[in-house]
Design an enzyme around this catalytic site. Structure first.
Site, short mmCIF file in Angstrom:
data_model
loop_
_atom_site.label_atom_id
_atom_site.label_comp_id
_atom_site.label_asym_id
_atom_site.label_seq_id
_atom_site.Cartn_x
_atom_site.Cartn_y
_atom_site.Cartn_z
NE ARG A 44 41.97 38.03 41.95
CZ ARG A 44 41.97 39.12 41.42
NH1 ARG A 44 43.12 40.01 41.61
NH2 ARG A 44 41.25 39.68 40.55
N GLY A 45 42.89 36.54 38.80
CA GLY A 45 42.96 37.61 37.74
C GLY A 45 43.41 36.86 36.61
NE ARG A 85 39.69 30.28 39.22
CZ ARG A 85 39.48 31.60 39.47
NH1 ARG A 85 40.46 32.56 39.60
NH2 ARG A 85 38.15 32.17 39.69
CD GLN A 192 37.56 38.03 43.79
OE1 GLN A 192 36.43 38.32 44.53
NE2 GLN A 192 37.71 37.01 43.22
CG ASP A 233 37.85 36.30 34.06
OD1 ASP A 233 37.41 37.29 34.56
OD2 ASP A 233 39.09 35.89 34.70
CG ASN A 243 35.14 40.83 34.55
OD1 ASN A 243 36.39 40.34 34.63
ND2 ASN A 243 34.92 41.89 35.32
CE LYS A 244 35.26 37.12 40.19
NZ LYS A 244 35.40 35.50 40.49
O1 MRU Z 1 38.06 34.83 40.25
P1 MRU Z 1 39.18 35.90 39.84
O2 MRU Z 1 39.42 36.83 41.07
O3 MRU Z 1 40.39 35.19 39.29
O4 MRU Z 1 38.28 36.83 38.77
C1 MRU Z 1 39.15 38.01 38.32
C2 MRU Z 1 38.11 38.67 37.36
O5 MRU Z 1 37.16 38.66 37.24
C3 MRU Z 1 38.96 39.96 36.75
O6 MRU Z 1 38.12 40.98 36.53
C4 MRU Z 1 39.64 39.51 35.35
O7 MRU Z 1 40.16 38.21 35.32
C5 MRU Z 1 40.36 40.34 34.79
S1 MRU Z 1 41.97 40.76 35.75
C6 MRU Z 1 42.79 41.89 34.63
#
Ligand code: MRU
EC number: 5.3.1.23
Length: 343
Positions: A44-45, A85, A192, A233, A243-244
């Site tokens: 993820r990320g 995703r 996370q 993201d 973002n998250k």
């Molecule tokens: O759902 P995730 O864990 O994939 O979400 C990740 C994030 O929101 C990160 O902040 C984003 O992907 C940047 S990672 C360098």
């Protein structure tokens, strides 16, 4: 610790759902397995998802049988990986880059095509580490001496090919002797921040303090935070940032407390095709992620749940976007176009 590596025609992926309890790698040999790993968030990320999908295309081409049409077959591989995703644009960026490479070499023999795709996936992976180091170097400029940085989710080595974006800035500040400490939001529902950011910063000997998401405002009000740095993201043409989930609330809190709020992201996260954050598809995930922590139910099993995985922070709350090409500041539409209009 590698987020992923390629060996013996296999993608070895650090299973992030098991961290920090277990450090185990899953061995992926098919593109379907890569797609599943992205959906289930073993990887993820945003940048890490992109790199994994690129390797997924390589595994796809390696699984090709001669009785199929390669164009149609590979397009199906592309679509399967694409439909994992919806929010992080790095996934589509990496897949499009792989597809472009395929179109360039498709008239060569099969071994040459497979080799070219593997090289492209490796380039995507190794370039990402370099991009993150540049983000770190540019970010250093906005970090005051003896800084306390608050971050959300995990935008670290684990979310990328290595070094990290937001945590790239943290690492650069640490190396320069400018960092006092990091506050990591735990980041419900999937934790996370608690599971991954706390883990990777501790591994590097960086002072990290874990807080629940709802403590951030109080921690700011105590004067304990000098700046907020988060990942992204997707960044749209007007500077809005997905973002998250929880990032938006943090940005408003930061504004209220007069704390600079920075987003760190490579060029692969910038989506000039979207006019504003309203156009970003926001992933909604399984309600059980909210009803449970891990496997343990923490709410009535039948309670209704809303579980958006991301939110959008309007550009007006963002002090600057730290990229591999420099720091973008308002007016965002104009300045993003200047730096990224060429590609
Ligand atoms: O759902 P995730 O864990 O994939 O979400 C990740 C994030 O929101 C990160 O902040 C984003 O992907 C940047 S990672 C360098």
């Amino acid at each position: 610790m590698d987020t992923m590596y390629w060996k013996d025609n296999t993608l070895f992926l650090l299973d992030q759902t098991k961290l920090p309890i277990e450090v185990t790698y899953v061995k992926l040999k098919t593109y379907e397995e890569v797609a599943e790993a992205i959906v289930s968030m073993k990887v993820r990320g945003a940048p890490a998802i992109g790199a994994a999908a690129a390797y997924g295309m390589v595994l796809g081409v390696m699984g090709f049988r001669n009785d199929q049409n390669l164009d149609n077959y590979l397009r199906n591989v592309y679509e399967t990986l694409k439909n994992t995703r919806p929010t992080a644009v790095n996934l589509f960026w990496a897949l499009d880059r792989m597809w472009k490479k395929y179109l360039e070499v498709k008239n060569q023999n099969f071994e040459e095509i497979a080799k070219a795709l593997l090289n492209e996936a490796k380039s995507i992976f190794y370039e990402d580490i370099e991009l993150n180091k540049k983000i770190g170097a540019y970010g250093l400029e906005v970090v005051p001496e003896n800084a306390s940085i608050l971050t959300h989710c995990n935008a670290g080595a684990l979310a990328t090919a290595g070094y990290g974006t937001a945590l790239g800035v943290v690492r650069a500040a640490f190396a320069a002797g400018k960092l006092k400490r990091v506050f990591a939001d735990e980041t419900r529902p999937l934790l996370q921040g608690a599971r991954l950011t706390a883990f990777e910063l501790l591994e590097d000997g960086i002072d990290v303090t874990l807080i629940c998401d709802n403590m951030a405002g109080y921690v700011m009000s105590l004067g304990l935070v000098d700046l907020v740095v988060v990942g992204a993201d997707r960044v749209t043409a007007n500077g809005d940032v997905a973002n998250k989930i929880g990032t938006y609330s943090l940005a408003i809190l930061a504004k209220e407390h007069g704390i600079p709020f920075y987003v760190a992201a490579p060029y692969s996260t910038i989506d000039l095709n979207l006019n504003s954050g309203k156009d970003i598809p926001i992933e909604e995930r399984n309600p059980d992620e909210v009803r449970k922590i891990g496997d343990r139910l923490i709410a009535p099993s039948k309670v209704k749940v809303f579980n958006p995985a991301f939110d959008v922070t309007p550009a007006k709350y963002i002090t600057g976007i730290i990229t591999d090409r420099g720091i973008v500041r308002p007016p965002y539409r104009e300045n993003i176009k200047k730096l990224f209009g060429g590609n």
